[in-house]
Design a protein around this motif. Structure first.
Motif, mmCIF file in Angstrom:
data_model
loop_
_atom_site.group_PDB
_atom_site.id
_atom_site.type_symbol
_atom_site.label_atom_id
_atom_site.label_comp_id
_atom_site.label_asym_id
_atom_site.label_seq_id
_atom_site.Cartn_x
_atom_site.Cartn_y
_atom_site.Cartn_z
ATOM 1 N N GLU A 119 0.824 -1.209 0.000
ATOM 2 C CA GLU A 119 0.000 0.000 0.000
ATOM 3 C C GLU A 119 0.861 1.264 0.000
ATOM 4 O O GLU A 119 0.590 2.208 -0.732
ATOM 5 C CB GLU A 119 -0.920 -0.033 1.228
ATOM 6 N N SER A 120 1.891 1.275 0.867
ATOM 7 C CA SER A 120 2.734 2.467 0.965
ATOM 8 C C SER A 120 4.029 2.115 1.685
ATOM 9 O O SER A 120 4.152 1.050 2.292
ATOM 10 C CB SER A 120 2.010 3.586 1.723
ATOM 11 N N VAL A 121 4.978 3.046 1.588
ATOM 12 C CA VAL A 121 6.257 2.904 2.280
ATOM 13 C C VAL A 121 6.576 4.252 2.903
ATOM 14 O O VAL A 121 6.497 5.288 2.243
ATOM 15 C CB VAL A 121 7.388 2.491 1.301
ATOM 16 N N ASP A 122 6.915 4.232 4.183
ATOM 17 C CA ASP A 122 7.289 5.456 4.892
ATOM 18 C C ASP A 122 8.591 5.175 5.617
ATOM 19 O O ASP A 122 8.602 4.499 6.645
ATOM 20 C CB ASP A 122 6.181 5.855 5.869
ATOM 21 N N VAL A 125 9.257 1.587 6.962
ATOM 22 C CA VAL A 125 8.000 0.920 7.295
ATOM 23 C C VAL A 125 7.158 0.702 6.033
ATOM 24 O O VAL A 125 6.858 1.642 5.297
ATOM 25 C CB VAL A 125 7.194 1.721 8.342
ATOM 26 N N ARG A 127 3.642 -0.765 4.443
ATOM 27 C CA ARG A 127 2.240 -1.020 4.791
ATOM 28 C C ARG A 127 1.673 -2.007 3.769
ATOM 29 O O ARG A 127 1.662 -1.730 2.572
ATOM 30 C CB ARG A 127 1.462 0.283 4.770
ATOM 31 N N VAL A 135 -4.466 -4.848 7.869
ATOM 32 C CA VAL A 135 -3.349 -3.949 7.567
ATOM 33 C C VAL A 135 -2.159 -4.332 8.438
ATOM 34 O O VAL A 135 -2.296 -4.515 9.647
ATOM 35 C CB VAL A 135 -3.742 -2.477 7.838
ATOM 36 N N TYR A 136 -1.008 -4.460 7.802
ATOM 37 C CA TYR A 136 0.238 -4.756 8.510
ATOM 38 C C TYR A 136 1.222 -3.637 8.209
ATOM 39 O O TYR A 136 1.479 -3.334 7.044
ATOM 40 C CB TYR A 136 0.832 -6.096 8.050
ATOM 41 N N GLU A 137 1.749 -3.041 9.270
ATOM 42 C CA GLU A 137 2.811 -2.053 9.107
ATOM 43 C C GLU A 137 4.073 -2.693 9.649
ATOM 44 O O GLU A 137 4.200 -2.933 10.853
ATOM 45 C CB GLU A 137 2.456 -0.756 9.817
ATOM 46 N N ASN A 139 8.399 -3.046 9.661
ATOM 47 C CA ASN A 139 9.711 -2.488 9.378
ATOM 48 C C ASN A 139 10.439 -3.473 8.468
ATOM 49 O O ASN A 139 10.351 -4.687 8.676
ATOM 50 C CB ASN A 139 10.477 -2.278 10.693
#
Length: 159
Positions: A119-122, A125, A127, A135-137, A139
């Protein structure tokens, strides 16, 4: 990644990049007397068998000189393939929207295996949303192994 794998990756990266290829990643597995070093390379034009042979020869030379691995080892050099491995946050970012299968170093919410859409990367981390909407966040350091899940239907439609 451990320090030994970090050093190995650094040594291999210089050899691969000198040939004009992208180093996708390195897997280092020791199982008793058997050690396997898997190297994944890529280029905008794709990777041929000859590319793998050339990279293997170059990498072997560097590893023979630097000798970072105790004892004997098998070196495998290949393209990332359709089930491309994911090693860095940049890899996950590049494939946002794609499905991936992850094996975690330690269980999260009772699970060591997670599959779903990136879904995304921050930062570090990632997602992931699985098919059930969970939903799994995670590292990137929590991930032992990650691969894209090929969409064979889309591949077949494009040919």
């Amino acid at each position: 990644m451990g320090r030994a794998t970090d050093r190995l990756t650094t040594l291999i990266a210089s050899a691969v990049q000198a040939l004009g290829y992208e180093l996708v990643g390195v897997e280092h597995q020791s199982q008793g007397k058997h050690t396997v070093v898997r190297v994944f390379i890529d280029s905008p034009e794709g990777i041929t068998l000859e590319d793998c042979e050339q990279a293997s020869h170059q990498i072997s030379g560097v590893l023979d000189v630097e000798d970072p691995i105790r004892g004997q080892y098998n070196l495998e050099v290949s393209s990332p393939g359709l089930d491309r491995p994911l090693f860095t946050p940049e890899h996950y970012t590049r494939f946002i929207g794609e499905k991936a299968r992850l094996r975690l170093r330690h269980a999260v919410d009772g699970r060591r295996k997670v599959a779903g859409r990136i879904e995304s990367v921050d930062g570090n981390v990632v997602r992931i949303i699985d098919d059930a909407g969970e939903v799994y966040e995670l590292n990137v350091d929590q991930v032992e192994k990650a691969n894209l899940i090929p969409d064979y239907d889309a591949i077949m439609q494009s040919h």
